[in-house]
Motif scaffolding. Structure first.
Motif, PDB file in Angstrom:
ATOM      1  N   THR A 298      47.347  36.093  37.382  1.00 55.41           N
ATOM      2  CA  THR A 298      47.759  36.202  38.783  1.00 55.41           C
ATOM      3  C   THR A 298      49.002  37.074  38.941  1.00 55.41           C
ATOM      4  N   GLU A 299      49.954  36.920  38.038  1.00 59.52           N
ATOM      5  CA  GLU A 299      51.198  37.694  38.120  1.00 59.52           C
ATOM      6  C   GLU A 299      50.908  39.193  38.093  1.00 59.52           C
ATOM      7  N   ASN A 300      50.006  39.608  37.221  1.00 65.89           N
ATOM      8  CA  ASN A 300      49.665  41.028  37.125  1.00 65.89           C
ATOM      9  C   ASN A 300      48.827  41.492  38.314  1.00 65.89           C
ATOM     10  N   ALA A 301      48.030  40.576  38.869  1.00 65.26           N
ATOM     11  CA  ALA A 301      47.278  40.917  40.086  1.00 65.26           C
ATOM     12  C   ALA A 301      48.236  41.204  41.230  1.00 65.26           C
ATOM     13  N   ILE A 302      49.255  40.340  41.385  1.00 69.46           N
ATOM     14  CA  ILE A 302      50.268  40.535  42.425  1.00 69.46           C
ATOM     15  C   ILE A 302      50.975  41.879  42.231  1.00 69.46           C
ATOM     16  N   ALA A 303      51.378  42.157  40.998  1.00 65.86           N
ATOM     17  CA  ALA A 303      52.090  43.406  40.704  1.00 65.86           C
ATOM     18  C   ALA A 303      51.224  44.626  41.018  1.00 65.86           C
ATOM     19  N   LYS A 304      49.947  44.540  40.687  1.00 66.38           N
ATOM     20  CA  LYS A 304      49.042  45.679  40.922  1.00 66.38           C
ATOM     21  C   LYS A 304      48.848  45.915  42.414  1.00 66.38           C
ATOM     22  N   ILE A 305      48.642  44.843  43.157  1.00 63.86           N
ATOM     23  CA  ILE A 305      48.473  44.967  44.613  1.00 63.86           C
ATOM     24  C   ILE A 305      49.739  45.541  45.243  1.00 63.86           C
ATOM     25  N   ASN A 306      50.897  45.047  44.826  1.00 68.13           N
ATOM     26  CA  ASN A 306      52.149  45.531  45.400  1.00 68.13           C
ATOM     27  C   ASN A 306      52.406  46.999  45.074  1.00 68.13           C
ATOM     28  N   LYS A 307      51.878  47.456  43.942  1.00 64.65           N
ATOM     29  CA  LYS A 307      52.062  48.862  43.569  1.00 64.65           C
ATOM     30  C   LYS A 307      51.117  49.792  44.329  1.00 64.65           C
ATOM     31  N   TYR A 308      49.858  49.394  44.465  1.00 64.33           N
ATOM     32  CA  TYR A 308      48.844  50.340  44.928  1.00 64.33           C
ATOM     33  C   TYR A 308      48.370  50.148  46.379  1.00 64.33           C
ATOM     34  N   SER A 309      48.477  48.953  46.925  1.00 64.24           N
ATOM     35  CA  SER A 309      47.866  48.717  48.242  1.00 64.24           C
ATOM     36  C   SER A 309      48.640  49.423  49.349  1.00 64.24           C
ATOM     37  N   GLY A 310      48.024  49.484  50.521  1.00 68.27           N
ATOM     38  CA  GLY A 310      48.677  50.106  51.675  1.00 68.27           C
ATOM     39  C   GLY A 310      49.595  49.161  52.419  1.00 68.27           C
ATOM     40  N   GLY A 311      49.781  47.939  51.894  1.00 68.45           N
ATOM     41  CA  GLY A 311      50.660  46.986  52.567  1.00 68.45           C
ATOM     42  C   GLY A 311      50.019  46.340  53.784  1.00 68.45           C
ATOM     43  N   HIS A 312      48.694  46.369  53.832  1.00 65.19           N
ATOM     44  CA  HIS A 312      47.957  45.897  55.017  1.00 65.19           C
ATOM     45  C   HIS A 312      47.489  44.453  54.827  1.00 65.19           C
ATOM     46  N   SER A 313      46.469  44.246  53.998  1.00 63.35           N
ATOM     47  CA  SER A 313      45.883  42.908  53.815  1.00 63.35           C
ATOM     48  C   SER A 313      45.467  42.694  52.370  1.00 63.35           C
ATOM     49  N   PHE A 327      50.590  33.425  45.089  1.00 65.23           N
ATOM     50  CA  PHE A 327      50.043  34.734  45.452  1.00 65.23           C
ATOM     51  C   PHE A 327      50.489  35.131  46.862  1.00 65.23           C
ATOM     52  N   MET A 328      50.311  34.221  47.824  1.00 64.46           N
ATOM     53  CA  MET A 328      50.592  34.540  49.227  1.00 64.46           C
ATOM     54  C   MET A 328      52.082  34.786  49.478  1.00 64.46           C
ATOM     55  N   GLU A 329      52.931  34.093  48.744  1.00 58.53           N
ATOM     56  CA  GLU A 329      54.374  34.276  48.929  1.00 58.53           C
ATOM     57  C   GLU A 329      54.890  35.567  48.295  1.00 58.53           C
ATOM     58  N   ASN A 330      54.161  36.076  47.306  1.00 56.96           N
ATOM     59  CA  ASN A 330      54.688  37.206  46.539  1.00 56.96           C
ATOM     60  C   ASN A 330      53.972  38.533  46.753  1.00 56.96           C
ATOM     61  N   VAL A 331      52.780  38.493  47.329  1.00 58.93           N
ATOM     62  CA  VAL A 331      52.101  39.752  47.644  1.00 58.93           C
ATOM     63  C   VAL A 331      52.746  40.355  48.888  1.00 58.93           C
ATOM     64  N   ASP A 332      53.089  41.647  48.812  1.00 59.27           N
ATOM     65  CA  ASP A 332      53.841  42.312  49.875  1.00 59.27           C
ATOM     66  C   ASP A 332      52.907  43.062  50.822  1.00 59.27           C
ATOM     67  N   THR A 333      52.072  42.294  51.545  1.00 56.84           N
ATOM     68  CA  THR A 333      51.209  42.901  52.566  1.00 56.84           C
ATOM     69  C   THR A 333      51.430  42.196  53.900  1.00 56.84           C
ATOM     70  N   ALA A 334      51.067  42.881  54.978  1.00 54.59           N
ATOM     71  CA  ALA A 334      51.312  42.338  56.316  1.00 54.59           C
ATOM     72  C   ALA A 334      50.530  41.051  56.568  1.00 54.59           C
ATOM     73  N   ALA A 335      49.345  40.944  55.970  1.00 56.20           N
ATOM     74  CA  ALA A 335      48.538  39.723  56.082  1.00 56.20           C
ATOM     75  C   ALA A 335      48.063  39.330  54.687  1.00 56.20           C
ATOM     76  N   VAL A 336      48.150  38.027  54.396  1.00 54.10           N
ATOM     77  CA  VAL A 336      47.654  37.512  53.111  1.00 54.10           C
ATOM     78  C   VAL A 336      46.668  36.385  53.404  1.00 54.10           C
ATOM     79  N   TYR A 337      45.588  36.348  52.639  1.00 56.24           N
ATOM     80  CA  TYR A 337      44.510  35.393  52.886  1.00 56.24           C
ATOM     81  C   TYR A 337      44.200  34.571  51.649  1.00 56.24           C
ATOM     82  N   HIS A 338      43.855  33.316  51.875  1.00 52.68           N
ATOM     83  CA  HIS A 338      43.360  32.428  50.828  1.00 52.68           C
ATOM     84  C   HIS A 338      41.934  32.052  51.221  1.00 52.68           C
TER      85      HIS A 338
END
Length: 389
Positions: A298-313, A327-338
């Protein structure tokens, strides 16, 4: 300067606009067909956004009616206090003044986004793309009819028929006051506006949204959410990247089922291991493509999303609530979903009634920008002769 219209007038204009959209439905659809027939580009997502059918007109009508039913976002008290010298201090919401909306393809923006800006007490400047010019001009004609019917100036909604050079000149040296610019479109349009604008810009950024399938995922839920996330490829809330936990039980079987379901829907499945460069991870597809890769935790998933995503969802699929929370507290996107689809990142779906844009900036509002966000604020201070000693 246009004096703020009363809330009654603003609501009546919106309700009249809803009636006119229904009355001129066939004209709008026929004019739009001509725009679609004239489109010679190969951008399938832009063409998808260009089309207006009965369902799209119904959405425009619903947006106008819903806006009319909502509370006035202007003049709402945010804070008050009594100064020790007797002054009464209030902070209240206020309209920006003039909002310029620059957009590609989507004639519905001419109703929904303009309607949100109008209800918020702003003058609207619209600069649509050449591909939807005739559709946009017809809708602006209806705006003017609605405004005239309620003795309001047609200056409240103005369409700018500018080419790219004229648009750049206007952004750099506006011939009238502009208080806020909202670009709605692809990355090139947004970069162009950011480069040349001389006033604040709300960045409605790229999508490039991720789904992380955790080792404790319900794989049926994962399948549904990924397929749904690709159900409208032109949307900024579409899914482009899938990260699959390498510890997921029966991972290979799950991947095979997923690939079959996607290919049956004519979605091209790209595999991360086939790319030597990581550039593909940054790309927003806006196409019938999806990229699948594996991740070890999960930690590496969060890091990868924060590096590459557009910051959207972004989404995590898991039965483990603690992992989801992390995951939801640490992913840096405007919307996070479970365990839910990114396709819900939309003003209407998230309870705002509609949206002007989806901001991937952190100021002044993040995520869908609705009626209550398209305001600034103003300090009202009442005294009886107080001076500061």
């Amino acid at each position: 300067m246009n004096t703020l219209l009363s809330i009654e007038t603003r609501n009546n204009v919106l309700l009249t606009m809803a009636k006119l959209l229904d009355e001129y439905r066939a004209d709008i659809i026929n004019i739009n067909k001509n725009d679609c027939d004239a489109y010679k580009g190969d951008d399938i997502s832009m063409f998808d956004r260009l089309k207006v059918n009965d369902a799209k007109v119904d959405e425009m009508i619903a947006a106008a009616k819903h806006l009319a039913s909502q509370d006035d976002p202007v003049g709402v008290e945010r804070f008050s206090f009594q100064h020790e010298n007797g002054m009464q201090v209030y902070n209240k919401t206020a309209s920006f003044g003039t909002v310029l909306i620059i957009y590609e393809s989507r004639p519905d923006v001419t109703v929904e986004a303009a309607g949100i800006a109008f209800k918020s007490g702003n003058k609207i400047l619209l600069k649509g793309g050449k591909e939807s010019l005739n559709s946009n001009l017809k809708i602006v004609e209806l705006w003017h009819k609605a405004l005239k019917q309620h003795n309001a100036s047609t200056d409240w909604v103005e369409y700018l028929q500018f080419n790219r050079t004229e648009t750049q000149a206007f952004l750099e040296k506006p011939t009238q006051k502009v208080d806020l610019i909202v670009p709605r479109g692809g990355e090139r349009l947004i970069a162009f506006v950011k480069k040349h604008a001389t006033c604040p810009v709300i960045i409605s950024g790229r999508g490039n949204n991720f789904v992380f399938v955790h080792q404790d995922a319900d794989t049926n839920i994962a399948l549904d959410i990924i397929i749904n996330g690709k159900s409208k490829i032109s949307a900024c809330n579409a899914v482009d990247k899938i990260l699959i936990d390498e510890n997921l039980p029966n991972r290979i079987d799950f991947v095979n089922v997923l690939i079959k379901k996607l290919t049956d829907l004519n979605i091209e499945v790209l595999k991360a291991k086939n790319f030597s460069s990581d550039e593909i991870w940054y790309e927003e597809f806006l196409d019938y493509k999806i990229l699948i890769g594996k991740i070890d935790n999960t930690e590496n998933a969060i890091a990868k999303i924060n590096k590459y995503s557009g910051g959207h969802s972004s989404v995590i699929i898991t039965k483990n609530d603690e992992v989801a929370k992390t995951f939801m507290e640490n992913v840096d996107t405007a919307a996070v979903y479970h365990n839910a689809s990114t396709r819900f990142t939309d003003g209407g779906q998230l309870g705002l009634g509609g949206e002007l844009a989806i901001s991937t900036d952190k100021l002044h509002q993040r995520g869908p920008i609705g009626l209550q966000h398209l305001v600034t604020n103003k300090w009202y201070v009442h005294g009886n002769g107080q001076v500061r000693r």
